[in-house]
Design an enzyme around this catalytic site. Structure first.
Site, PDB file in Angstrom:
ATOM      1  N   LYS A  74       1.697   2.266  -5.010  1.00 25.47           N
ATOM      2  CA  LYS A  74       2.246   1.452  -6.372  1.00 25.47           C
ATOM      3  C   LYS A  74       1.350   1.703  -7.440  1.00 25.47           C
ATOM      4  O   LYS A  74       1.780   1.984  -8.578  1.00 25.47           O
ATOM      5  CB  LYS A  74       2.530  -0.114  -6.123  1.00 25.47           C
ATOM      6  CG  LYS A  74       3.539  -0.464  -5.007  1.00 25.47           C
ATOM      7  CD  LYS A  74       3.703  -1.981  -4.901  1.00 25.47           C
ATOM      8  CE  LYS A  74       2.673  -2.399  -4.412  1.00 25.47           C
ATOM      9  NZ  LYS A  74       1.940  -2.295  -2.878  1.00 25.47           N
ATOM     10  N   GLY A 101      -4.521  -4.404  -3.806  1.00 29.49           N
ATOM     11  CA  GLY A 101      -5.316  -3.347  -4.096  1.00 29.49           C
ATOM     12  C   GLY A 101      -4.602  -2.244  -4.666  1.00 29.49           C
ATOM     13  O   GLY A 101      -4.261  -1.605  -3.461  1.00 29.49           O
ATOM     14  N   HIS A 102      -4.748  -1.750  -5.780  1.00 28.80           N
ATOM     15  CA  HIS A 102      -3.780  -0.628  -6.491  1.00 28.80           C
ATOM     16  C   HIS A 102      -4.667   0.271  -6.965  1.00 28.80           C
ATOM     17  O   HIS A 102      -5.582   0.154  -7.708  1.00 28.80           O
ATOM     18  CB  HIS A 102      -3.160  -1.266  -7.409  1.00 28.80           C
ATOM     19  CG  HIS A 102      -1.827  -2.063  -7.117  1.00 28.80           C
ATOM     20  ND1 HIS A 102      -1.004  -2.905  -7.943  1.00 28.80           N
ATOM     21  CD2 HIS A 102      -1.729  -2.861  -5.851  1.00 28.80           C
ATOM     22  CE1 HIS A 102      -0.281  -3.766  -7.140  1.00 28.80           C
ATOM     23  NE2 HIS A 102      -0.512  -3.711  -5.840  1.00 28.80           N
ATOM     24  N   ASP A 109       0.937  -1.173  -0.014  1.00 30.50           N
ATOM     25  CA  ASP A 109       0.070   0.025   0.046  1.00 30.50           C
ATOM     26  C   ASP A 109       0.872   1.288  -0.117  1.00 30.50           C
ATOM     27  O   ASP A 109       0.447   2.320   0.597  1.00 30.50           O
ATOM     28  CB  ASP A 109      -0.986   0.067   1.226  1.00 30.50           C
ATOM     29  CG  ASP A 109      -1.837  -1.368   1.144  1.00 30.50           C
ATOM     30  OD1 ASP A 109      -2.154  -1.728   0.010  1.00 30.50           O
ATOM     31  OD2 ASP A 109      -2.204  -1.632   2.213  1.00 30.50           O
ATOM     32  N   GLN A 133       1.945  -6.162  -3.094  1.00 33.70           N
ATOM     33  CA  GLN A 133       2.409  -6.264  -1.749  1.00 33.70           C
ATOM     34  C   GLN A 133       3.789  -5.411  -1.533  1.00 33.70           C
ATOM     35  O   GLN A 133       3.812  -4.526  -2.109  1.00 33.70           O
ATOM     36  CB  GLN A 133       2.679  -7.694  -1.447  1.00 33.70           C
ATOM     37  CG  GLN A 133       1.320  -8.438  -1.147  1.00 33.70           C
ATOM     38  CD  GLN A 133       1.016  -9.032  -2.491  1.00 33.70           C
ATOM     39  OE1 GLN A 133       1.431  -9.816  -3.203  1.00 33.70           O
ATOM     40  NE2 GLN A 133      -0.447  -8.857  -2.746  1.00 33.70           N
TER      41      GLN A 133
HETATM   42  P1  GDP Z   1      -0.853   0.236  -3.464  1.00 35.15           P
HETATM   43  O1  GDP Z   1      -1.313  -0.981  -3.139  1.00 35.15           O
HETATM   44  O2  GDP Z   1       0.602   0.503  -3.398  1.00 35.15           O
HETATM   45  O3  GDP Z   1      -1.246   0.541  -4.927  1.00 35.15           O
HETATM   46  O4  GDP Z   1      -1.407   1.530  -2.473  1.00 35.15           O
HETATM   47  P2  GDP Z   1      -2.900   1.458  -2.569  1.00 35.15           P
HETATM   48  O5  GDP Z   1      -3.797   2.156  -3.484  1.00 35.15           O
HETATM   49  O6  GDP Z   1      -3.357   0.381  -1.617  1.00 35.15           O
HETATM   50  O7  GDP Z   1      -3.060   2.733  -1.240  1.00 35.15           O
HETATM   51  C1  GDP Z   1      -2.373   3.985  -1.351  1.00 35.15           C
HETATM   52  C2  GDP Z   1      -3.582   4.980  -1.134  1.00 35.15           C
HETATM   53  O8  GDP Z   1      -3.011   6.220  -1.226  1.00 35.15           O
HETATM   54  C3  GDP Z   1      -4.720   5.073  -2.464  1.00 35.15           C
HETATM   55  O9  GDP Z   1      -5.836   5.386  -1.844  1.00 35.15           O
HETATM   56  C4  GDP Z   1      -4.073   6.247  -3.059  1.00 35.15           C
HETATM   57  O10 GDP Z   1      -5.118   6.829  -3.929  1.00 35.15           O
HETATM   58  C5  GDP Z   1      -3.394   7.166  -2.196  1.00 35.15           C
HETATM   59  N1  GDP Z   1      -2.109   7.975  -2.754  1.00 35.15           N
HETATM   60  C6  GDP Z   1      -1.101   7.266  -3.601  1.00 35.15           C
HETATM   61  N2  GDP Z   1      -0.169   8.572  -3.595  1.00 35.15           N
HETATM   62  C7  GDP Z   1      -0.630   9.422  -2.807  1.00 35.15           C
HETATM   63  C8  GDP Z   1      -0.200  10.615  -2.390  1.00 35.15           C
HETATM   64  O11 GDP Z   1       0.877  11.020  -2.637  1.00 35.15           O
HETATM   65  N3  GDP Z   1      -0.857  11.390  -1.589  1.00 35.15           N
HETATM   66  C9  GDP Z   1      -2.011  11.150  -0.924  1.00 35.15           C
HETATM   67  N4  GDP Z   1      -2.733  11.768  -0.146  1.00 35.15           N
HETATM   68  N5  GDP Z   1      -2.549   9.837  -1.401  1.00 35.15           N
HETATM   69  C10 GDP Z   1      -1.849   9.149  -2.242  1.00 35.15           C
HETATM   70  P1  IMO Z   2      -0.866  -4.470  -2.290  1.00 34.05           P
HETATM   71  O1  IMO Z   2      -0.501  -4.839  -3.611  1.00 34.05           O
HETATM   72  C1  IMO Z   2      -0.781  -4.701   2.116  1.00 34.05           C
HETATM   73  C2  IMO Z   2      -1.160  -8.682   4.029  1.00 34.05           C
HETATM   74  C3  IMO Z   2      -2.160  -9.005   4.320  1.00 34.05           C
HETATM   75  C4  IMO Z   2      -1.739 -10.094   5.540  1.00 34.05           C
HETATM   76  C5  IMO Z   2      -0.707 -10.712   4.960  1.00 34.05           C
HETATM   77  C6  IMO Z   2      -0.748 -12.002   4.189  1.00 34.05           C
HETATM   78  O2  IMO Z   2      -2.313  -3.556  -2.299  1.00 34.05           O
HETATM   79  O3  IMO Z   2       0.157  -3.486  -1.547  1.00 34.05           O
HETATM   80  P2  IMO Z   2      -2.322 -12.679   2.284  1.00 34.05           P
HETATM   81  O4  IMO Z   2      -3.957 -12.448   1.981  1.00 34.05           O
HETATM   82  O5  IMO Z   2      -1.818 -12.399   1.058  1.00 34.05           O
HETATM   83  O6  IMO Z   2      -2.149 -14.386   2.618  1.00 34.05           O
HETATM   84  O7  IMO Z   2      -2.302 -12.038   3.438  1.00 34.05           O
HETATM   85  O8  IMO Z   2      -0.308 -10.045   3.524  1.00 34.05           O
HETATM   86  N1  IMO Z   2      -1.181  -8.185   2.431  1.00 34.05           N
HETATM   87  C7  IMO Z   2      -1.066  -6.680   2.030  1.00 34.05           C
HETATM   88  N2  IMO Z   2      -0.905  -5.681   2.880  1.00 34.05           N
HETATM   89  N3  IMO Z   2      -0.994  -4.523   0.725  1.00 34.05           N
HETATM   90  C8  IMO Z   2      -1.172  -5.710   0.009  1.00 34.05           C
HETATM   91  O9  IMO Z   2      -1.033  -5.557  -1.251  1.00 34.05           O
HETATM   92  C9  IMO Z   2      -1.328  -6.951   0.695  1.00 34.05           C
HETATM   93  N4  IMO Z   2      -1.526  -8.130   0.406  1.00 34.05           N
HETATM   94  C10 IMO Z   2      -1.382  -8.844   1.418  1.00 34.05           C
HETATM   95  O10 IMO Z   2      -3.024  -7.977   5.176  1.00 34.05           O
HETATM   96  O11 IMO Z   2      -1.017  -9.346   6.627  1.00 34.05           O
HETATM   97 MG    MG Z   3      -2.786  -1.754  -1.932  1.00 35.29          MG
END
Ligand code: GDP
Ligand code: IMO
Ligand code: MG
Length: 418
Positions: free
Chosen positions: A15, A39-40, A12, A221
C-alpha cells in the site's frame, strides 16, 4: 476523483508504494485507522523509508497529509517519524501535516498490557505489541486520552490520574508488576504534547473549506485483519474496510468515487490465524527471501502462500472495490508453475459460500505455467510475458474487476498501466 485505498489480504500488500504513486494526482492524503502497527514502505532515491503513522504522500511537495480521528497515535513514534523525515530533507510542518484532535493516544500502559495479554492467552494473536488493542479498548470504554486531552495539561493530568488509579491496580494485583508513576508519564507526555501541539487540527472545518480538492484515503492493515469481517480474533482492533474511511476521518462531505484494492500477486500474513493457501518452509521460504517478506514494523518473518482468489473476491465485495492494483508480480518471475486457489473445500464438499471459519477451508488450486522471465524492468503491459498476462487476466475475470496497474518491483517507477 476521491479515492480510498485498502489492502485486500492480511496487510503488507504494498500500500505504501501504491499510495506514494497515486498521490501524485491527489491533494490531500488521510489515514483513517490503525496506528504504528502499520509499516508502509517507499523506496526514495534507493533509500527505504517506512511510514508508520504519517501518510506516505508527504514525500510529495504541496500535499497535505492528515492523521484522522480513527487513528491511534503513539506520540513518541510520531515525533521520531517526523524527525526522521526531516533528516531526509522532507518538509514536515504544521502546514502539510495535520493531526485530528479526536485521535487517541497510545500510553505506556497500553504497550505493557498488549504484551501481558498476549503472554497470558492460550490462543495467541501475534500482535505487533504496539499497544493498539488496549488503546482502542480504552477508546470504546470512554477512558481513552485523545490528542485534544493530551495538549491540555490540566485535562491530561485528570485523565491520566483516573487511568492510573484503575490500571495500576490491575498491573499490581493481577500481574504482580510495579505501578506506573504519574509524574514520570505526565512529564514525558507533556514534552510530546509541546512538540505535537502545532500540528493538531480540527479536521472537519479545515477540510470542509477544501472539499473541492482531491482526497486520497490511506488504509492500513488489510481486509482480513478487520475487527468485524476479518479472521476474528486474529485481527487488529480497527475497521480496515473502505467504509471506515469516512468514519475514521469525519469527512462525510467527501464522496469517494474510486475504491482501490491493493493485492499482492501471492499471499502473506504476519502473526497467528488461519491462512488456507499457506505454503511449507521450502516454497514459503522461497517467497519469503525473494519477496523480502519480513515485517516493516516488527521484522518478523511473514508467512507466505499462493494467491487466494476466494479471499480476494470476498475483499472486493466487502470494500466495494472497483479497481485493483496488483503488486509484487516480479516475485513470481522464476517459478515453473504458479497456483491460485479458486474454491475452498470442507471435507470432500466444495464450498459455495465464503466460510465463517476460514481455518476449516481447504484450498483447491488451478495451476498455471510460469513465465520464467524477469519483469522488473518492463514498463508496458504489452511487453509482459504471455503467461504473466494470462495470470493477470485470469484474476480479473475471476473477480470481475479490472486490474488497473501492476507493480513489478520495489522502486517507485516499477509500475505498469494496464
Ligand atoms: P504495506 O504495509 O502494504 O505498505 O506494505 P509493506 O511496505 O509492509 O510491504 C511491502 C514490501 O514490498 C515493501 O518492502 C515494498 O518496498 C515492497 N514492494 C512493493 N511493491 C513491490 C513490487 O511490486 N515488487 C517488489 N519486489 N517489492 C515490492
Ligand atoms: P500494514 O498497514 C500486516 C497484524 C499483526 C497481528 C494482528 C494484530 O503495514 O499492512 P495488532 O498489533 O494490530 O493488534 O496486531 O494484526 N497486523 C499487521 N499485519 N500488516 C500490518 O499493517 C499489520 N498491522 C497489524 O501481525 O497478526
Ligand atoms: Mg506493512
Amino acid at each position: 476523483m476521491n479515492t480510498v485505498v485498502v489492502g485486500m489480504q492480511w496487510g503488507d500488500e504494498g500500500k505504501g508504494k501504491i499510495i506514494d504513486f497515486l498521490c501524485r494526482n491527489n491533494d490531500i492524503i488521510v489515514r483513517f485507522q490503525g496506528g504504528n502497527n502499520a509499516g508502509h514502505t517507499v523506496i526514495l532515491n534507493g533509500k527505504k523509508i517506512v511510514f508508520h503513522l504519517i501518510p506516505s504522500g508527504l514525500l510529495h511537495k504541496g500535499k497535505i497529509c492528515a492523521i484522522g480521528n480513527g487513528v491511534v497515535i503513539d506520540p513518541k513514534v510520531l515525533i521520531e517519524e517526523i524527525n526522521a523525515l526531516k533528516k531526509e530533507g522532507i518538509e514536515v510542518s504544521p502546514n502539510n501535516l495535520k493531526i485530528s484532535l479526536f485521535s487517541h493516544i497510545i500510553m505506556p500502559y497500553h504497550h505493557i498490557m498488549d504484551g501481558l495479554r498476549e503472554k497470558k492467552r492460550i490462543q495467541k494473536i501475534g500482535t505487533t505489541m504496539r499497544g493498539i488493542g488496549p488503546c482502542y479498548s480504552d477508546k470504546a470504554s470512554r477512558c481513552g486520552i485523545r490528542t485534544i486531552d493530551l495538549i491540555n495539561p490540566e485535562i491530561f493530568a485528570l485523565k491520566l490520574k483516573d487511568n492510573l488509579a484503575e490500571k495500576n491496580e490491575i498491573f499490581e494485583k493481577i500481574y504482580g508488576l510495579r505501578a506506573f508513576t504519574f509524574n514520570d508519564i505526565y512529564k514525558e507526555y507533556n514534552g510530546y504534547a509541546e512538540i505535537l501541539k502545532p500540528y493538531v487540527c480540527e479536521l472537519i472545518d479545515f477540510f470542509y473549506k477544501l472539499r473541492d480538492k482531491k482526497f486520497l484515503f490511506e488504509g492500513a492493515q488489510g481486509t482480513f485483519l478487520d475487527i468485524d469481517f476479518g479472521t476474528y480474533p486474529f485481527v487488529t482492533s480497527s475497521s480496515t474496510v473502505s467504509s471506515n474511511a469516512i468514519l475514521g476521518s469525519g469527512l462525510s462531505f467527501i464522496k469517494s468515487n474510486g475504491i482501490v484494492g491493493v493485492a499482492k500477486a501471492y499471499t502473506t500474513r504476519v502473526g497467528e490465524g488461519p491462512f488456507p493457501t499457506e505454503l511449507d518452509k521450502t516454497l514459503g521460504g522461497y517467497f519469503q527471501s525473494k519477496g523480502k517478506e519480513f515485517g516493516a514494523t516488527t521484522g518478523r518473518p511473514r508467512r507466505c502462500g499462493w494467491l487466494d482468489l476466494v479471499l480476494l473476491k470476498r475483499a472486493k465485495i466487502l470494500n466495494n472495490i472497483n479497481k485493483i492494483i496488483l503488486t509484487k508480480l516480479d516475485i513470481l518471475d522464476d517459478l515453473e508453475e504458479i497456483k491460485m486457489c479458486t474454491v475452498y473445500k470442507q471435507g470432500e464438499k466444495l464450498l459455495k459460500e465464503f466460510p465463517v471459519d476460514l481455518s476449516k477451508a481447504i484450498p483447491v488450486y488451478e495451476t498455471m505455467k510460469g513465465w520464467r522471465k524477469k519483469t522488473e524492468n518492463i514498463r508496458k503491459y504489452k511487453d509482459l510475458p504471455v503467461e504473466a498476462k494470462k495470470y493477470i487476466e485470469k484474476i480479473e475475470k475471476y473477480l470481475d474487476c479490472e486490474i488497473r496497474y501492476i507493480s513489478v518491483g520495489e522502486m517507485r517507477d516499477a509500475i505498469i498501466k494496464h
